[in-house]
Every structure is written in C-alpha cells, then in structure tokens.
Design a protein around this motif. Structure first.
Motif, PDB file in Angstrom:
ATOM      1  N   UNK A 212       1.659   2.490   8.144  1.00  0.00           N
ATOM      2  CA  UNK A 212       1.686   3.248   6.903  1.00  0.00           C
ATOM      3  C   UNK A 212       2.965   2.958   6.151  1.00  0.00           C
ATOM      4  N   UNK A 213       2.861   2.679   4.874  1.00  0.00           N
ATOM      5  CA  UNK A 213       4.035   2.311   4.070  1.00  0.00           C
ATOM      6  C   UNK A 213       4.111   3.220   2.860  1.00  0.00           C
ATOM      7  N   UNK A 214       5.268   3.869   2.671  1.00  0.00           N
ATOM      8  CA  UNK A 214       5.506   4.694   1.495  1.00  0.00           C
ATOM      9  C   UNK A 214       6.771   4.177   0.818  1.00  0.00           C
ATOM     10  N   UNK A 215       6.707   3.935  -0.493  1.00  0.00           N
ATOM     11  CA  UNK A 215       7.806   3.256  -1.176  1.00  0.00           C
ATOM     12  C   UNK A 215       7.987   3.763  -2.588  1.00  0.00           C
ATOM     13  N   UNK A 216       9.242   3.765  -3.036  1.00  0.00           N
ATOM     14  CA  UNK A 216       9.541   3.987  -4.447  1.00  0.00           C
ATOM     15  C   UNK A 216       9.351   2.701  -5.241  1.00  0.00           C
ATOM     16  N   UNK A 238      -1.137   2.779   2.229  1.00  0.00           N
ATOM     17  CA  UNK A 238       0.122   2.490   1.539  1.00  0.00           C
ATOM     18  C   UNK A 238       0.202   3.338   0.272  1.00  0.00           C
ATOM     19  N   UNK A 239       1.265   4.111   0.163  1.00  0.00           N
ATOM     20  CA  UNK A 239       1.436   5.023  -0.965  1.00  0.00           C
ATOM     21  C   UNK A 239       2.701   4.635  -1.722  1.00  0.00           C
ATOM     22  N   UNK A 240       2.566   4.327  -2.986  1.00  0.00           N
ATOM     23  CA  UNK A 240       3.733   4.096  -3.841  1.00  0.00           C
ATOM     24  C   UNK A 240       4.016   5.380  -4.606  1.00  0.00           C
ATOM     25  N   UNK A 241       5.146   6.005  -4.322  1.00  0.00           N
ATOM     26  CA  UNK A 241       5.475   7.262  -5.007  1.00  0.00           C
ATOM     27  C   UNK A 241       6.014   6.995  -6.403  1.00  0.00           C
ATOM     28  N   UNK A 242       6.468   5.754  -6.664  1.00  0.00           N
ATOM     29  CA  UNK A 242       6.913   5.392  -8.007  1.00  0.00           C
ATOM     30  C   UNK A 242       8.399   5.590  -8.219  1.00  0.00           C
ATOM     31  N   UNK A 243       8.889   4.966  -9.294  1.00  0.00           N
ATOM     32  CA  UNK A 243      10.317   4.976  -9.575  1.00  0.00           C
ATOM     33  C   UNK A 243      10.747   5.920 -10.670  1.00  0.00           C
TER      34      UNK A 243
END
Length: 698
Positions: A212-216, A238-243
């Motif tokens: 599982x990958x979570x990233x800004x 995979x969840x991109x929380x955003x910048x």
C-alpha cells in the motif's frame, strides 16, 4: 440528529458582508445526510476501499462546468481531451466506468451515457465514485454537486484550486457523513488488484501485489510504485493525498485502511514539508505498534530537507507555517515510531522485500535494518539554513511588502509603527491543515527562536469569528488590552476572508499608554484565486516582478517552477514533479553535492519546456554540471530526450549533463540519448547518476 443542509449549518453565523456573497455561491441547493448524532466525515473512511466492484462516474470528460472566455475554452479543450484519453485507458485496463456528466445535456460519449447532472447520474447509474476532471476555478462547484448527490468517493485531480474554495468545501464535508474527498491536486486513487483507476496514474508502472502506498507527491509516488513492481512486490491500494494545503484524505486515513486490508502486507508513506500530517502519522504508528503483536512494516521518505525557509516548493501546500515542523523533525518522528526511512524512492522495493522476508519484522526493524533503510539519513549532514534570494514566491502565493500590509491595516483603523518596536506578541491568521479550517496562531513572544514552541493554534469555522478571549488568555494580556486585541484579530480575519489570504502574520505590542500597535507584518495571498478565477486583482497588481529573481520570473513564463538556491551550488537540477525535485536536491546534498536550484518542469513537460529549463539553469554561472532526473508518468521519456538533444543543438551547451530517465518510454528515451553521440552520461540508477554528476561538478 435530523438530516440538515449546509445552509442550516451556517445559519446564525455572524457573516461579514464582504465575503457573505462568496460563501453563498457554494451553499448546496439540497440537503446532506447526517442521520445520527454520532455520524461524521470520519464515517466515510471505508469509501476509500475501491476495487473491481467500484462504479466510476466522470465529471468533465465531455464538458466543463459553466466556463467561458478564450483562455478558459483552451483549457476546457485540453482537459476534455485528457479526460477522454483517461477514460479510454481506464476502460481498457478494467475500470468499471458508468458514464459522465455534461451539465444540462443528455447523450452518449465513448459508448457511455452522458447525464445532465450528478444527481441524475446518481439516480440512474448508482456510481460509487466520481472523478472530477475540471479546471481549478470550477473544481469546488463540481465537488459541491457530488456532495449534494451523496457520491461515496470524490476524487479531484485539478491543480490551482483556490485555497478558500477548498476551505468552503471542507465546511460542507464536515456537515455530512456520506461523501469522502481525495485531493485536490493529486493523481488520484488506484487499486492495482481490482484494476480500478480513478485519476491519471501511469498504468504501465502498476502491477497487482501487496504494498500500500500513500503519497503527497505524484512523481515520488510513481517512483515508489515502479520500485515495488521491479522488486516483484506489486501494489494493493495506492492513495495520492495530493500537494494542496488542505487534503480531503490524509496519511492517518490511509494507514487506517491499510491496517485492516488483508491485501496490504507492507506500507510506504511519502511526505514532504508543510503541515503536520506526517507527525500525526508517526503518533498513529506508535500506537499501532503498541497494540499489534506483528505489525506490517512501514517505510517512508520525506522531501524538502534542503528547501529554503519561507518558499513554496512547487506544490501549493509545500511551505511551513509558523509553529509547523520541518522535514528533519518529521523524519525523526517517523524513525522514532519505528518507520524505516530511505533517501530515494528507488530503494523502496528491495528494502521492503527484505523487511517482508524477516520472520520477526517488528523487533528487528530498527536494529537489523537501520543501515539498510536509513543509510541516507544516518550520515546525513544536518541542513544548513539557506538565505532566501527573495521574499517572494512565484507559485501559489504572493507576499506583499510590509508597507503595503501596513496600508491594509491602517485602512481598517489599526495603529501601526515601523520604527517603534516594543516587547510584544505574534498574532497570525492562517489555515489549520488538521482542523481543515482557518485558525488564529498566537505566541506571547516575537523572538523567532522561542515563538514556534510557544505558539498555539485556535481554529474557527469558516465564516465565523475567532475566540478572542482564548487568544488573549494565551498571550497573557491584561483585560484592558482585550478590546484592542479583538479589533486586530477581527481585522486580520476580515482581510484573510475578503482578500483570500493564506497567511497573515503580525508582530504587535501594547505600549505604556495601553495602545496596541503593529510593528511588523508579513501578508501572503493565494494566487490561485487570481490565476485560475481572476479574483483579487487589486492585491495581485501589487506584485513587482522587477524586484524578483530574474530567472524565476523567466521560468514562470514557460510554466516552470524555478527556485534559485544560495551558497556554492554547482549542480543544476532539471526534474519533473515538485516532490521529486525536492527529493533530488535532498538526495544529491546527502551524497555531498551542492545544488544551485530547484526546478520542476511540471508533470506534463514537453521538449520545449525542457529546452527552456536548460536555458534558465545555464544562466547561473555557478553551474558546472546539470542533473536531469525524470520519471515518466504523464511525461514521456522520449519527449524529454528530444528536449535534451534540442538544448544541446540550439543552446551551444558546454557543461556536462547526467541523465536519469525512468518510466514511460524509458527504453526509447535512453536509445535516443545513446544515438545522439552527445557528451551525455545516462544512468538507470539514481546512486550511480548522483555519484557521476557530483564528480563532474567538482
């Protein structure tokens, strides 16, 4: 508690006339569900668990929400083409797309139904999620419509969404318990196992697996995905929380999903400067390790160690507000929580494979694997504070001069003095990223060394007044000064709301005669409100480009984010993606290099922007070598290679160039570099490329 609408939630709030109208246009026209006293936005967390069952709607793949004008029409056309291509790819991959929305129109597109509104789409197609593909100036309106229709998952990919638009959206989200937001300013969310893509992630990088990958950061996230794919681990969710400054979903939200997800065996977390969500994640992980006998291994990377103080580093949220921790503090907190840190995402795959192969993961994590996962930080030179080249950031904000800030305050009847300084206090109004609302930040001292530890935040709901009495108590002010403090606080809140600021800092004091005077001010305003929505022109007309760094202004014309770094920088960097650009500078520095700049070509770099980037980099006489670090997601490596070859041909380049190309069309890009016969040094490995460019720069 009975179902209620946002209108009722905002009822009885003391609204100031100058921003009442702005809030009104985002008030939903129907009611939101909140059927129980105990239900809240937190109840929408399970909506993140997408998969093969997820029915996806597209907002914006055929048209945009009510825009007009030449520039906007061009953007509409571009986004519409992108969304159409995205739908085709996602359908072929296996994503269950049930249609799109074109306001006021019914029809068909790509063999899918087109609905006149999200409400109609919800009634007829029963979507579980919606992908919001509209420009930043219309994103809030599209999200609002999805919230009204109670779509379970809303994924907003747009960049340049005005901060105050998102603040209003979060005031709506807090009043309901049906819809969960991911983004904005993010690649989206993707289930590699369930073949469900809601966003624009580069599909060739992904493979079904158990990480599982979570990233800004989008590009750092893609690098992590590719690394785990090469290692044979693959990905689960995979969840991109955003910048952006405020994210609809944060690291802790993702960690809660991964904890109970049987498909997820290991977790990667990719953060950066700005906000406190990494610190919140560290606290959650500590608790997770206390209550779990055999926890899933967690690895992390944090970008922005070398970021100059006070600058926005590409992402709208990549800046540190008063009292917020820096990158090193976040690294230490995560390490203390038992997380394994790496200094570059290409290390994630093999290092995670080793961690997963350990028979006693948790007890051995810090001892057996410290040098493996943290070697980049064990020998890390502590970052030296850099002097800003200019107090003005060129992307997503505008800092006006102190004299201009004083003029705004004097116009509201606040006493100011730029000569008389007394011992006093710091008072600011900004965004509380955890509370997802405006806040007052108060410190009883103006000493920059003491103020961060003595600062306290006082969040208040969007559209309401701050609790001045609580602020006065924290500052230790006499009762006679409370009225003056109230006037200053309310004035700052008024300016914050009416002029769409993101940070208003003041230093003030109470003189012997009891008069409160402001003797220092630093006011920053969100330029997305102006760039994407043409609001606040009077504020943004105050910008004087002649006083800014020439190279940074020139870069902006080509859509490039360039920050000139101080010191003995001899390596010019050219990178696509803000997070990857920050990490590139950090990693080169940890290897002993000295970078001259931060440069983000943007996620959609073209051959021309690459050529322009070289021209800007080489205008700095300190540069002795250039490092091109590209991960091809939306950007194709062959296009980057073409831009590099054009730069050599047209710019008469003399300095050596080291190129690392990974991702989409990497083989073709590397072949083009090899066949060019140019003095280029091409590598797959970041470590090898970094070693080479550092030696060349010396």
């Amino acid at each position: 508690m009975a179902s209620r609408s946002l209108t009722s939630c905002l009822a009885n709030r003391p609204m100031r006339p100058q921003y009442t109208a702005r809030i009104r246009h985002c008030v939903p026209r129907s009611r939101f569900s909140s059927s129980s006293r105990h239900q809240s936005y937190a109840d929408t967390l399970p909506n993140l668990k997408i998969g093969s069952h997820t029915r996806v709607l597209f907002q914006g793949f055929t048209a945009i929400y009510g825009c007009s004008g030449g520039d906007i029409q061009g953007l509409i056309s571009s986004l519409s083409l992108e969304a159409t291509a995205n739908v085709k790819e996602s359908l072929e991959w296996g994503t269950k797309i049930v249609g799109g929305v074109k306001p006021g129109v019914e029809g068909e597109h790509l063999g899918l139904p087109v609905f006149p509104s999200v409400r109609v789409a919800q009634e007829k197609a029963k979507p579980d999620a919606t992908a919001v593909y509209v420009p930043g100036n219309q994103t809030a309106q599209a999200i609002e419509e999805a919230i009204e229709a109670e779509i379970p998952l809303i994924v907003a990919v747009a960049e340049h969404v005005p901060i105050h638009d998102i603040l209003r959206i979060h005031s709506m989200l807090k009043a309901q318990s049906k819809s969960r937001l991911v983004g904005a300013n993010c690649p989206g969310i993707i289930s590699a196992i369930g073949k469900c893509r809601i966003g624009f992630q580069p599909l060739p990088c992904f493979s079904p697996g158990n990480i599982g990958i979570v990233a800004k950061s989008g590009t750092l996230g893609y690098e992590a995905v590719a690394s785990t794919t090469r290692a044979g681990l693959g990905q689960s969710l995979c969840i991109s929380v955003g910048g952006d400054v405020i994210a609809g979903t944060n690291f802790v939200d993702a960690l809660k999903i991964y904890e109970h997800d049987d498909d997820t065996h290991g977790i990667l977390l990719i953060g950066e400067i700005g906000g406190t969500t990494e610190m919140d994640a560290a606290e959650w992980i500590k608790d997770y390790h206390r209550r779990t006998s055999n926890p899933k291994p967690i690895m992390a990377l944090i970008g922005g160690i070398e970021a100059p103080q006070g600058r926005i580093m590409g992402h709208a949220g990549a800046w540190t507000a008063p009292g917020e921790p820096g990158a090193v503090a976040k690294i230490n907190a995560l390490r203390d929580a038992g997380v394994v840190l790496v200094n570059h995402p290409e290390k994630f795959g093999e290092d995670m494979k080793t961690l997963l192969g350990s028979t006693a993961r948790r007890p051995q994590l810090q001892s057996n694997f410290a040098t493996l996962g943290q070697r980049g930080f064990h020998t890390l030179r502590r970052p030296v504070a850099r002097q800003n080249q200019t107090p003005v950031s060129l992307r997503r904000n505008l800092y006006i001069k102190q004299s201009q800030a004083f003029d705004l305050l004097k116009g509201k009847g606040i006493s100011v003095s730029d000569t008389t300084k007394v011992d006093g206090f710091s008072l600011a109004v900004s965004v509380d990223r955890t509370a997802k609302s405006p806040c007052v930040i108060a410190s009883p001292t103006t000493d920059p060394a003491k103020s961060p530890t003595m600062s306290q935040r006082f969040p208040f709901p969007y559209g309401q007044s701050a609790d001045v009495q609580a602020v006065a108590t924290h500052l230790g002010l006499e009762r006679s000064a409370v009225e003056s403090l109230s006037k200053l606080t309310n004035t700052l809140v008024d300016i914050f709301m009416s002029k769409e600021a993101f940070l208003l800092e003041t230093q003030a004091g109470v003189s012997a005669d009891g008069t409160l005077r402001v003797h220092g001010a630093r006011f920053g305003f969100d330029d997305a409100a102006f760039r994407s929505s043409k609001r606040q022109e009077d504020i943004h007309c105050l910008r004087n480009k002649a006083e800014e760094v020439l190279e940074e202004v020139e870069a902006e014309k080509d859509g490039i984010v360039y920050v000139k770094l101080g010191g003995e920088g001899s390596i010019g960097t050219l990178v696509n993606g803000a997070g990857l650009a920050m990490n590139t500078v950090d990693a080169l520095t940890s290897h002993g290099g000295h970078c001259a700049n931060f440069l983000d070509t943007g996620g959609k770099a073209t051959s021309e922007t690459v050529k322009s980037s070289f021209r800007i980099i080489l205008s700095d006489a300190r540069v002795k070598a250039v490092f091109v670090n590209i991960f091809g997601g939306l950007t194709r490596c062959d296009m980057i290679a073409e831009g590099i070859i054009m730069a050599f041909r047209d710019l008469g380049m003399k300095v050596p160039v080291v190129v690392r190309l990974r991702g989409t069309n990497e083989d073709l890009g590397q072949q083009m570099i090899a066949k060019s016969k140019l003095p280029l040094h091409a590598f797959d490995s970041f470590e090898e490329a970094a070693t080479k460019v550092i030696s060349l720069s010396q």
